[in-house]
Design a protein around this motif. Structure first.
Motif, short mmCIF file in Angstrom:
data_model
loop_
_atom_site.label_atom_id
_atom_site.label_comp_id
_atom_site.label_asym_id
_atom_site.label_seq_id
_atom_site.Cartn_x
_atom_site.Cartn_y
_atom_site.Cartn_z
N ILE A 54 1.18 -1.14 -0.12
CA ILE A 54 -0.14 0.01 -0.13
C ILE A 54 1.02 1.37 0.19
O ILE A 54 1.86 1.31 0.84
CB ILE A 54 -1.03 0.13 1.17
N PRO A 55 0.56 2.27 -0.81
CA PRO A 55 1.52 3.19 -1.13
C PRO A 55 1.59 4.21 0.57
O PRO A 55 0.80 4.19 1.10
CB PRO A 55 0.99 4.21 -2.00
N ASP A 56 2.91 4.54 0.79
CA ASP A 56 3.15 4.96 2.25
C ASP A 56 2.19 6.45 2.33
O ASP A 56 2.03 7.01 1.38
CB ASP A 56 4.48 5.61 2.15
N GLY A 57 1.51 6.43 3.28
CA GLY A 57 0.54 7.66 3.81
C GLY A 57 -0.61 7.55 3.19
O GLY A 57 -1.51 8.19 3.46
N MET A 58 -1.00 6.27 2.30
CA MET A 58 -2.57 6.10 1.96
C MET A 58 -3.13 5.13 2.76
O MET A 58 -2.78 4.00 3.38
CB MET A 58 -2.30 5.75 0.51
N ARG A 59 -4.44 5.28 2.95
CA ARG A 59 -5.33 4.46 3.61
C ARG A 59 -6.43 4.03 2.52
O ARG A 59 -6.97 4.80 1.64
CB ARG A 59 -6.08 5.12 4.79
N LEU A 60 -6.61 2.70 2.55
CA LEU A 60 -7.78 2.03 1.78
C LEU A 60 -9.04 1.60 2.59
O LEU A 60 -8.75 1.24 3.73
CB LEU A 60 -7.08 1.09 1.02
N LEU A 61 -9.82 1.52 2.19
CA LEU A 61 -11.19 0.76 2.60
C LEU A 61 -11.15 -0.72 2.52
O LEU A 61 -10.57 -0.84 0.99
CB LEU A 61 -12.32 1.32 2.08
N ALA A 62 -11.34 -1.56 3.47
CA ALA A 62 -11.61 -2.92 3.08
C ALA A 62 -12.69 -3.44 3.83
O ALA A 62 -13.01 -3.11 5.05
CB ALA A 62 -10.02 -3.63 3.76
N TRP A 96 -10.58 1.06 7.73
CA TRP A 96 -9.38 1.70 6.99
C TRP A 96 -8.01 0.80 7.45
O TRP A 96 -7.73 0.88 8.23
CB TRP A 96 -9.11 3.13 7.51
N ILE A 97 -7.49 0.30 6.15
CA ILE A 97 -6.12 -0.32 6.15
C ILE A 97 -5.11 0.49 5.48
O ILE A 97 -5.36 1.37 4.72
CB ILE A 97 -6.32 -1.73 5.44
N GLU A 98 -3.84 0.46 6.18
CA GLU A 98 -2.84 1.21 5.65
C GLU A 98 -1.41 0.74 5.62
O GLU A 98 -0.71 1.50 4.94
CB GLU A 98 -2.79 2.57 6.35
N VAL A 99 -1.27 -0.34 6.16
CA VAL A 99 0.12 -1.08 6.17
C VAL A 99 0.07 -2.45 6.29
O VAL A 99 -1.05 -3.01 6.77
CB VAL A 99 1.00 -0.53 7.41
N TYR A 114 -4.71 -5.14 14.10
CA TYR A 114 -4.47 -5.77 12.85
C TYR A 114 -5.39 -6.80 12.67
O TYR A 114 -5.86 -7.34 13.61
CB TYR A 114 -2.92 -6.27 13.02
N ALA A 115 -5.60 -7.08 11.25
CA ALA A 115 -6.25 -8.46 11.16
C ALA A 115 -5.78 -9.03 9.72
O ALA A 115 -5.22 -8.44 8.88
CB ALA A 115 -7.69 -7.93 10.80
N ASN A 116 -6.30 -10.35 9.69
CA ASN A 116 -5.52 -11.19 8.53
C ASN A 116 -6.03 -10.74 7.23
O ASN A 116 -7.18 -10.46 6.95
CB ASN A 116 -6.34 -12.77 8.85
#
Length: 360
Positions: free
Chosen positions: A120-128, A160-163, A186-188
């Motif tokens: 995941i690009p540094d500094g970005m958060r994605l929905l999951a 929101w996932i980020e790393v 954290y989650a799988n």
């Protein structure tokens, strides 16, 4: 940890569809208990402390007897869906081993395992979105190492996932940002489906705000969405449970309410990450659209299936798919989901989105 790619490369990737993959088994991935093998049969999760099995589809013990009990987070195979004579507002029952279960406190679920993102690009958060019945979150500290939390993340909840890190099982795990507490857990990664920016499109965004409106009837427990006076959505909802002779979902002032702000993932509760399973702690409430200053909102629901009856603390509970549709149809509309960070994004029409009228 894998090498990051650029934001531009990531947005190019957004044009691809990265959905939940129904895999017979994801080699080496740790699943929640009893979720290792893919199972496409109809399954429901017990979403409350316990649910009884009845000999016939009736809550009346003069007509039916209790033949068994299932407990919170038990997964139950459904052989048939039955429409009975009662309860009138929600007459759907499931035929299961040993009898029938009323669907009010059962959540239909699937088990869809996902190929984790490589980075995941540094500094970005994605929905999951969680795509298994439930998954166990963990936290990490340098002092104590890995430690499992008391609550679980449930099917159709959104985060929101980020790393990406190596989890306690040696497999890829996502770091999740908690919007209420500002902390992380954290989650799988195999249990969450990333929602890429290309999949976050608005519905009829060109229409002026005055051409859309939402009508909620607390007596009939229904919601109707109008576009140019045409009904686009009409469905059952669950509003606030009546208290002290009034409902915790507000009645409309003469001018009505307006959707003020929207969050695709919202932690509702006290923010206690050490809470037990029976505490009021609802992380990852999906597709939340606030319409009052007091926190009343439309949102998806993963803890009951009793729409048509008041069930909430004051919000308007909706089926998750319908709440998601409303989220992307109603104003306000965010301009850039790919870089959205809670509490800091600029949006149009903030505080004056789609009209919401509440009626008795």
């Amino acid at each position: 940890m894998s090498k990051y790619f650029s934001r531009r490369d990531f947005l190019k990737l957004g044009g691809l569809s990265l959905g939940g993959l129904a895999l017979p088994r994801l080699t080496g991935a740790q699943s929640a208990p009893d979720l290792i093998d893919f199972d496409d049969s109809d399954i429901v999760r017990v979403a409350t402390s316990s649910v009884s099995v009845y000999s016939t589809p009736s809550l009346d013990l003069k007509k039916s007897t209790i033949t068994g009990t299932w407990y919170k987070d038990d997964l139950v195979h459904v052989y048939e869906q039955v429409t009975a004579d009662e309860p009138k507002t929600n007459p759907i029952w499931y035929r299961v081993w040993g009898g029938y279960m009323w669907r009010a406190r059962l959540q239909p679920v699937k088990t869809l395992l996902n190929l984790p993102l490589t980075s995941i690009p540094d500094g970005m958060r994605l929905l999951a979105e969680v795509t298994v019945p439930f998954t166990q979150p963990w936290r990490f500290s340098k002092t104590y190492g890995w430690d499992s939390l008391q609550f679980r993340l449930y099917y159709e909840s959104v985060y929101w996932i980020e790393v990406i890190v190596e989890g306690p099982d040696g497999q890829p795990w996502y770091r999740i940002f908690d919007d209420l507490t500002g902390s992380y857990y954290y989650a799988n990664a195999a249990h969450l489906r990333p929602i890429l920016p290309a999949g976050l499109g608005y519905i009829s965004p060109e229409l002026p705000a005055e051409n859309k409106r939402i009508e909620v009837n607390l007596t009939t427990q229904t919601l109707t969405a109008y576009e140019n006076e045409v009904v686009l959505l009409q469905t059952n909802i669950s509003s606030g449970v009546p208290s002290a002779n009034h409902t915790t979902t507000p009645t409309s002032p003469p001018e009505g309410f307006h959707i003020q702000d929207k969050y695709p993932s919202k932690h509702m509760g006290d923010g206690n990450l050490a809470s037990g399973p029976d505490d009021y702690e609802l992380p990852g409430v999906p597709w939340t659209s606030f319409f009052t200053d007091y926190g009343h909102a439309f949102h998806g629901t993963y803890w009951h299936d009793n729409f048509g009856t008041p069930m909430s603390h004051g919000c308007v509970n909706m089926r998750t798919a319908e709440a998601k549709w409303l989220f992307f149809w109603a104003r306000p509309q965010r301009k850039d989901w790919s870089s959205y960070i809670p509490q800091s994004d600029k949006i149009d029409d903030i505080g004056y989105g789609t009209l919401v009228n509440i009626h008795y």
